[in-house]
Write a protein that holds these residues in place. Structure first.
Motif, PDB file in Angstrom:
ATOM      1  N   GLY A  91      17.459  24.418  17.658  1.00 36.36           N
ATOM      2  CA  GLY A  91      17.655  23.636  16.961  1.00 36.36           C
ATOM      3  C   GLY A  91      17.241  22.871  16.007  1.00 36.36           C
ATOM      4  O   GLY A  91      15.879  22.561  15.988  1.00 36.36           O
ATOM      5  N   PRO A  92      17.255  21.568  15.777  1.00 35.44           N
ATOM      6  CA  PRO A  92      16.486  20.971  14.754  1.00 35.44           C
ATOM      7  C   PRO A  92      15.851  20.242  15.484  1.00 35.44           C
ATOM      8  O   PRO A  92      16.808  19.467  16.674  1.00 35.44           O
ATOM      9  N   GLY A  93      14.591  19.676  15.314  1.00 35.82           N
ATOM     10  CA  GLY A  93      13.988  18.826  16.178  1.00 35.82           C
ATOM     11  C   GLY A  93      12.282  18.604  15.245  1.00 35.82           C
ATOM     12  O   GLY A  93      12.723  17.754  14.049  1.00 35.82           O
ATOM     13  N   GLY A  94      11.724  17.446  15.454  1.00 41.04           N
ATOM     14  CA  GLY A  94      10.897  17.044  14.945  1.00 41.04           C
ATOM     15  C   GLY A  94      10.562  17.957  13.876  1.00 41.04           C
ATOM     16  O   GLY A  94       9.486  19.101  14.450  1.00 41.04           O
ATOM     17  N   LYS A  95       9.861  17.880  12.971  1.00 39.28           N
ATOM     18  CA  LYS A  95       9.100  18.982  12.186  1.00 39.28           C
ATOM     19  C   LYS A  95       8.351  18.614  11.256  1.00 39.28           C
ATOM     20  O   LYS A  95       8.266  17.297  11.532  1.00 39.28           O
ATOM     21  N   GLN A  96       6.733  19.760  11.610  1.00 36.23           N
ATOM     22  CA  GLN A  96       5.889  18.889  10.997  1.00 36.23           C
ATOM     23  C   GLN A  96       5.422  20.205   9.972  1.00 36.23           C
ATOM     24  O   GLN A  96       4.548  19.716   9.362  1.00 36.23           O
ATOM     25  N   TYR A  97       6.261  21.033   9.688  1.00 34.78           N
ATOM     26  CA  TYR A  97       5.237  22.121   8.288  1.00 34.78           C
ATOM     27  C   TYR A  97       6.814  22.121   7.367  1.00 34.78           C
ATOM     28  O   TYR A  97       7.797  21.621   7.730  1.00 34.78           O
ATOM     29  N   ARG A  98       6.298  22.427   6.265  1.00 37.52           N
ATOM     30  CA  ARG A  98       7.779  22.660   4.719  1.00 37.52           C
ATOM     31  C   ARG A  98       7.133  23.949   4.838  1.00 37.52           C
ATOM     32  O   ARG A  98       5.793  24.446   4.416  1.00 37.52           O
ATOM     33  N   LEU A  99       8.253  25.165   5.113  1.00 40.11           N
ATOM     34  CA  LEU A  99       7.927  26.069   4.142  1.00 40.11           C
ATOM     35  C   LEU A  99       9.084  26.897   2.885  1.00 40.11           C
ATOM     36  O   LEU A  99      10.549  26.371   3.277  1.00 40.11           O
ATOM     37  N   ASP A 134       1.289  21.435   5.442  1.00 34.03           N
ATOM     38  CA  ASP A 134       2.068  20.632   6.345  1.00 34.03           C
ATOM     39  C   ASP A 134       2.933  19.896   5.599  1.00 34.03           C
ATOM     40  O   ASP A 134       2.477  18.818   4.708  1.00 34.03           O
ATOM     41  N   ILE A 135       3.725  18.778   6.139  1.00 35.65           N
ATOM     42  CA  ILE A 135       5.328  17.826   5.801  1.00 35.65           C
ATOM     43  C   ILE A 135       4.402  16.361   5.378  1.00 35.65           C
ATOM     44  O   ILE A 135       4.642  15.842   4.669  1.00 35.65           O
ATOM     45  N   GLU A 136       3.184  15.731   6.744  1.00 36.52           N
ATOM     46  CA  GLU A 136       2.509  14.593   5.982  1.00 36.52           C
ATOM     47  C   GLU A 136       1.486  14.537   5.299  1.00 36.52           C
ATOM     48  O   GLU A 136       1.439  13.578   4.184  1.00 36.52           O
ATOM     49  N   THR A 137       0.723  16.087   5.082  1.00 37.99           N
ATOM     50  CA  THR A 137      -0.937  15.494   4.237  1.00 37.99           C
ATOM     51  C   THR A 137      -0.276  16.328   3.021  1.00 37.99           C
ATOM     52  O   THR A 137      -0.700  15.557   2.151  1.00 37.99           O
ATOM     53  N   GLY A 138       0.799  17.002   2.863  1.00 40.77           N
ATOM     54  CA  GLY A 138       0.773  17.832   2.072  1.00 40.77           C
ATOM     55  C   GLY A 138       0.085  18.758   1.562  1.00 40.77           C
ATOM     56  O   GLY A 138      -0.076  20.091   0.510  1.00 40.77           O
ATOM     57  N   GLU A 139      -0.455  19.363   2.518  1.00 40.38           N
ATOM     58  CA  GLU A 139      -2.125  20.292   2.214  1.00 40.38           C
ATOM     59  C   GLU A 139      -1.484  21.713   2.813  1.00 40.38           C
ATOM     60  O   GLU A 139      -0.518  21.606   3.552  1.00 40.38           O
ATOM     61  N   THR A 140      -1.614  22.894   2.313  1.00 41.26           N
ATOM     62  CA  THR A 140      -0.986  24.429   1.927  1.00 41.26           C
ATOM     63  C   THR A 140      -1.925  24.682   3.353  1.00 41.26           C
ATOM     64  O   THR A 140      -3.108  24.836   2.819  1.00 41.26           O
ATOM     65  N   LEU A 141      -0.911  25.316   4.143  1.00 43.37           N
ATOM     66  CA  LEU A 141      -1.669  25.879   5.308  1.00 43.37           C
ATOM     67  C   LEU A 141      -1.932  27.608   5.713  1.00 43.37           C
ATOM     68  O   LEU A 141      -3.121  27.765   5.827  1.00 43.37           O
ATOM     69  N   THR A 142      -1.077  28.135   4.966  1.00 43.90           N
ATOM     70  CA  THR A 142      -1.092  29.623   4.637  1.00 43.90           C
ATOM     71  C   THR A 142      -0.063  30.116   3.574  1.00 43.90           C
ATOM     72  O   THR A 142       1.366  28.976   3.375  1.00 43.90           O
TER      73      THR A 142
END
Length: 192
Positions: A91-99, A134-142
């Motif tokens: 279910g929806p929880g704390g989101k840390q990443y954006r895809l 990453d949602i907070e920094t906007g840094e592309t992880l992969t």
């Protein structure tokens, strides 16, 4: 020396070589570290260690997939499959990443009926590009690209053709979703 004693010595030597080979293989393979990707591991000094991969996958916020370059049915299946594979019912929880996923679906004729000059088979291909940040920094992880193809037959029956097209779209979207989810799980497993 009798024939029986020479055969017995040969078998004894063969048994010793086999035993030594088995022990050497056990020593070499004991260094392998195979860990479950989603579950818990019972290795280690303190008992079971839980995998963080499932929690990390559940922390991914999946952006809606635009149907600008793809069929709406195919992108809907892709979105639903990715949502299920990432959240796994959490279910929806704390989101840390954006895809973000961009999908493109192409259809091509692969066979023509000989005397009727109409297509008898099609291939549908879904190309997909994804970026996880990453949602907070906007840094592309992969990032990554994946594609899958599926074929379907074309007949004289209109309903059968529509159903075959939809089934092919679902097969391609599910395969692309599997590939993306597996790659993301591999990314998180390599980070821990």
């Amino acid at each position: 020396m009798s024939l029986f004693s020479s055969i017995f010595k040969g078998e004894l030597l063969l048994r010793r070589v086999a035993l030594f080979s088995a022990l050497a293989a056990a020593v070499v393979l004991s260094g392998c570290q195979i860990r479950p990707l989603y579950g818990t591991s019972t290795t280690g000094d303190f008992g079971a260690q839980s995998s963080t991969v499932a929690a990390e996958l559940a922390a991914i916020d999946l952006e809606s997939i635009s149907a600008q370059f793809a069929d709406e049915d195919a992108t809907r299946v892709l979105y639903n499959e990715l949502t299920f594979k990432l959240e796994r019912g959490a279910g929806p929880g704390g989101k840390q990443y954006r895809l973000e996923v961009l999908a493109d679906v192409n259809t091509a004729q692969v066979a023509i009926e000989r005397f009727a000059d109409v297509p008898s088979a099609y291939t549908i291909t879904m190309n997909s590009t994804y970026v996880m940040s990453d949602i907070e920094t906007g840094e592309t992880l992969t990032t990554g690209r994946t594609f899958r193809s599926a074929s379907y037959d074309f007949s004289d029956q209109r309903f059968a053709n529509q159903r075959a097209l939809r089934d092919a779209q679902e097969r391609v979207a599910k395969a692309v979703a599997d590939d993306i989810a597996t790659r993301l799980a591999g990314y998180f497993a390599s980070q821990s």
